[in-house]
Motif scaffolding. Structure first.
Motif, PDB file in Angstrom:
ATOM      1  N   TYR A   1     -39.910 142.613 -31.450  1.00 32.03           N
ATOM      2  CA  TYR A   1     -39.649 141.590 -31.145  1.00 32.03           C
ATOM      3  C   TYR A   1     -37.997 141.091 -31.232  1.00 32.03           C
ATOM      4  N   LYS A  10     -43.480 140.911 -25.533  1.00 32.63           N
ATOM      5  CA  LYS A  10     -43.245 139.645 -26.131  1.00 32.63           C
ATOM      6  C   LYS A  10     -42.150 138.826 -25.730  1.00 32.63           C
ATOM      7  N   ARG A  64     -48.439 145.829 -19.595  1.00 30.54           N
ATOM      8  CA  ARG A  64     -48.676 146.896 -20.615  1.00 30.54           C
ATOM      9  C   ARG A  64     -47.426 147.823 -20.184  1.00 30.54           C
TER      10      ARG A  64
HETATM   11  C1  LIG Z   1     -44.442 145.533 -34.340  1.00 29.99           C
HETATM   12  C2  LIG Z   1     -45.256 145.812 -32.885  1.00 29.99           C
HETATM   13  N1  LIG Z   1     -45.142 146.731 -32.240  1.00 29.99           N
HETATM   14  C3  LIG Z   1     -45.958 147.129 -31.005  1.00 29.99           C
HETATM   15  C4  LIG Z   1     -46.866 146.187 -30.690  1.00 29.99           C
HETATM   16  C5  LIG Z   1     -47.516 146.591 -29.285  1.00 29.99           C
HETATM   17  O1  LIG Z   1     -46.982 146.054 -28.332  1.00 29.99           O
HETATM   18  P1  LIG Z   1     -47.466 146.300 -26.680  1.00 29.99           P
HETATM   19  O2  LIG Z   1     -47.982 145.399 -26.204  1.00 29.99           O
HETATM   20  O3  LIG Z   1     -46.200 146.914 -26.061  1.00 29.99           O
HETATM   21  O4  LIG Z   1     -48.331 147.736 -26.894  1.00 29.99           O
HETATM   22  C6  LIG Z   1     -47.108 144.889 -31.506  1.00 29.99           C
HETATM   23  C7  LIG Z   1     -47.715 144.083 -30.956  1.00 29.99           C
HETATM   24  O5  LIG Z   1     -48.275 143.203 -31.511  1.00 29.99           O
HETATM   25  C8  LIG Z   1     -46.192 144.905 -32.496  1.00 29.99           C
HETATM   26  O6  LIG Z   1     -46.295 143.788 -33.115  1.00 29.99           O
END
Ligand SMILES: Cc1ncc(COP(=O)(O)O)c(C=O)c1O
Length: 394
Positions: free
Chosen positions: A208, A236, A244
């Motif tokens: 984030y 995000k 992905r």
């Molecule tokens: C802190 C955190 N790390 C990683 C992810 C996973 O992200 P990705 O869509 O890149 O797999 C999320 C998804 O909600 C998350 O909140």
């Protein structure tokens, strides 16, 4: 003692050479080396743009263009990094979302059934799921529960007493906390790891980070701190959860191992095409405008919700695209039953889905709400007030 990857990585991985394809050496002419179908795909309605992507061909395992755009972007955000320490393509490994990167680190650095990983609750749930899948025990060192910051002394003393802990996962900004961990504390932890020659990787998950002030990422510090690994994602701030694409930043030695572990063709031609377009300067500038709108909306939603009688504190920080707020009962105490009922009623009767987080450490009575568009937020705020009042005063 200097950083020694042979003391951290699993021994079977240390000697692993990345899969090589003929195309690493020769990639022009009549390409009949990879058992592809050179007649081309047959699905109807293929667009011209799709035709250009050579979908019958395996993707590039190295993704050099995408990686160099990502390096340029992150390097441009911080001026406090020496030229020789700036990010280079060799510092990056790409994954199928950062979920794949979380798993890859475990597979590369923690011996199943023997070694451990650490998490700092309240935190993101996938670390534990990957731990279970990989048969890796989990040590928990909670965040300081008022500020949701890490406590470096607690992490260091756990690491000093248990040398089988190989990875520490820290989320900054946190999920569900929406709070940046102070950079000073992360540096204190890294310094402690370096001074005590602890054989551990500190993994900072920055999913984030682009909702926090520009320059908050510490991805550019991986060449200064060999035990630091940073995870990011296009899911995000860049609004591309559907393609992905996750990014791991690490020193060259770690990055070489991660690239050797990954499946060679994990980033599809479709994902790579969108990600390359989304990380060009004009797209990044557009993303920044949308991030600004989310941040503005976050303030409006929060002001409105905090003014309601049965909403308590903003329990989390203001560094993300979601908020974590306390839901109160009649006695004005944070209450999991009320919060859970509110969550269920909003989902089933008003078709608004938020997330109940009341069972997470330090989050009693909390709901986590993503910030949507102005129109979505207006509906949320209106329905939230109605349903919450009904539940508490019933
Ligand atoms: C802190 C955190 N790390 C990683 C992810 C996973 O992200 P990705 O869509 O890149 O797999 C999320 C998804 O909600 C998350 O909140």
């Amino acid at each position: 003692m200097p950083f020694d990857i042979s003391k951290i990585a699993r021994s079977n991985i240390l000697s692993l050479e990345p899969y090589r394809c003929a195309r690493d050496d020769f990639n022009e002419g009549i390409l009949l080396d990879a058992n592809e179908n050179t007649h081309g795909p047959s699905f109807v309605d293929m667009s011209e743009a799709e035709r250009q992507l050579d979908l019958n061909r395996y993707p590039d395992p190295h993704q050099g263009v995408l990686k160099s755009q990502l390096c340029a972007f992150r390097n441009s955000e911080r001026s406090d990094v020496e030229e020789s320490k700036k990010l280079q393509v060799e510092n990056l490994c790409l994954g199928v979302g950062s979920d794949e990167s979380i798993d890859a680190l475990m597979r590369g650095f923690v011996e199943p059934g023997k070694e451990k990983m650490m998490i700092c609750p309240p935190t993101y749930g996938m670390y534990s799921i990957c731990g279970v899948v990989n048969n890796v025990d989990i040590v928990k060192v909670p965040l300081e529960l008022e500020t949701f910051n890490i406590v470096p002394q607690n992490i260091l003393s756990a690491l000093k007493t248990d040398s089988t802990i190989k990875l520490v996962y820290i989320t900054s900004p946190g999920n569900p906390t929406a709070k940046m961990v102070d950079e000073k504390l992360l540096l204190e932890l890294l310094q402690g790891v370096e001074e005590n020659s602890l054989n551990v990787l500190v993994v900072v998950d920055e999913a984030y980070v682009d909702f926090a002030p520009v320059g908050s990422s510490i991805s550019t510090l991986v060449n200064e701190h060999p035990n630091l690994v940073v995870l990011q994602t296009l899911s995000k701030a860049f609004a591309l959860a559907g393609i992905r694409l996750g990014i791991t930043y690490a020193n060259r030695e770690i990055s070489r191992l991660l690239n050797a572990i990954k499946y060679p063709y994990n980033i599809s031609n479709l994902t790579s095409d969108v990600a390359i377009r989304a990380t060009r300067p004009a797209s990044l500038a557009d993303a920044r405008v949308k991030i600004g709108k989310i941040v503005e909306q976050r303030g409006l939603v929060l002001d409105k919700l905090l003014s309601l009688k049965y909403v308590g504190r903003n329990r989390g920080g203001l560094d993300s695209n979601f908020i974590l707020i306390e839901i109160l009962n009649k006695d004005l105490q944070p209450d999991n039953d009320v919060a859970n009922k509110l969550y269920l009623t909003l989902a089933t009767q008003r078709k608004i889905v938020v997330r109940f987080r009341g069972k997470e450490l330090g989050c009693t009575g909390c709901l986590r709400l993503s910030i949507g568009t102005a129109a979505e937020n207006a509906v949320l705020v209106e329905q939230f007030e109605q349903v919450l009042t009904q539940i508490v005063e019933a």
